[in-house]
Write an enzyme that holds these catalytic residues in place. Structure first.
Site, PDB file in Angstrom:
ATOM      1  N   LYS A  28      11.318  -9.758  16.831  1.00 28.21           N
ATOM      2  CA  LYS A  28      11.644 -11.167  17.038  1.00 28.21           C
ATOM      3  C   LYS A  28      10.710 -12.013  16.184  1.00 28.21           C
ATOM      4  CE  LYS A  28       8.982 -11.521  21.342  1.00 28.21           C
ATOM      5  NZ  LYS A  28       9.065 -11.884  22.754  1.00 28.21           N
ATOM      6  N   ASN A  33       0.816  -1.200   0.000  1.00 25.60           N
ATOM      7  CA  ASN A  33       0.000   0.000   0.000  1.00 25.60           C
ATOM      8  C   ASN A  33       0.862   1.268   0.000  1.00 25.60           C
ATOM      9  OD1 ASN A  33      -2.341   1.596   0.133  1.00 25.60           O
ATOM     10  ND2 ASN A  33      -3.324   0.183   1.557  1.00 25.60           N
ATOM     11  N   HIS A  49      22.346   0.668  12.289  1.00 20.86           N
ATOM     12  CA  HIS A  49      23.639   1.350  12.334  1.00 20.86           C
ATOM     13  C   HIS A  49      24.521   0.648  13.356  1.00 20.86           C
ATOM     14  CE1 HIS A  49      22.945   4.860   9.798  1.00 20.86           C
ATOM     15  NE2 HIS A  49      21.695   4.818  10.234  1.00 20.86           N
TER      16      HIS A  49
END
Length: 180
Positions: A161, A77, A107
């Site tokens: 997770k 979408n 990062h």
């Protein structure tokens, strides 16, 4: 009328970008307006299945040595983005609501002795999203996550997770603070 002409030119430009890249393959693809594909020349591969639809203002980045695989019947979408520095795969007949974000990287940083963030160094891990999944609006999927087949991820969830197959995830936010 001018808007429609410009939108058509922009779609053709993005299709041309996909077609001309030596490591990109795709079948029937439908593009909305103002989509943007950033494809590094030396990426591993981009495979987009048949019947895939990208709505409007979609951003897809696939960097060097990275691979992106999207199955058949996938729908993305408005305002979604995929940022692929390693590997992202999405199964067949999966649906993304508005503003879904996938990041297979973070990062790099050094927490001790003094916190230091590296702006151009990253840690990466693959993302795998199964078939027949629905990720609601404003879902963010982080690196190293596998989402099994037939899952529903509720709007606003941050998925950090693995999610087993046939699971519905309901957003329950908790602020957790951790010092460096």
């Amino acid at each position: 009328m001018l808007y429609e002409i410009l939108a058509k030119i922009q779609r053709k430009s993005q299709i041309s970008r996909l077609t001309k890249h030596p490591n990109v393959s795709f079948k029937g693809i439908k593009l909305g307006i103002s989509n943007h594909f950033v494809l590094y020349h030396n990426l591993k591969k981009v495979t987009i299945g048949d019947g895939v639809s990208f709505r409007n203002y979609v951003h897809i980045l696939v960097q060097q040595n990275a691979s992106l695989e999207i199955g058949n019947g996938f729908f993305m979408n408005n305002f979604c983005s995929i940022n692929c520095l390693d590997s992202i795969s999405i199964g067949n007949d999966t649906l993304f609501g508005e503003n879904v974000k996938l990041y297979d990287h973070n990062h790099a940083y050094e927490p001790h002795p003094h916190f230091k963030l590296h702006h151009s160094e990253f840690t990466t891990a693959p993302i795998k999203i199964g078939s027949n999944c629905w990720l609601g609006s404003n879902v963010t999927v982080l690196k190293g996550v596998t989402i099994g087949d037939n899952c529903i991820i509720g709007a606003g969830c941050i998925i950090y997770k693995d999610i087993p197959p046939n699971t519905t995830v309901i957003n329950h936010q908790e602020l957790i603070f951790k010092e460096h």
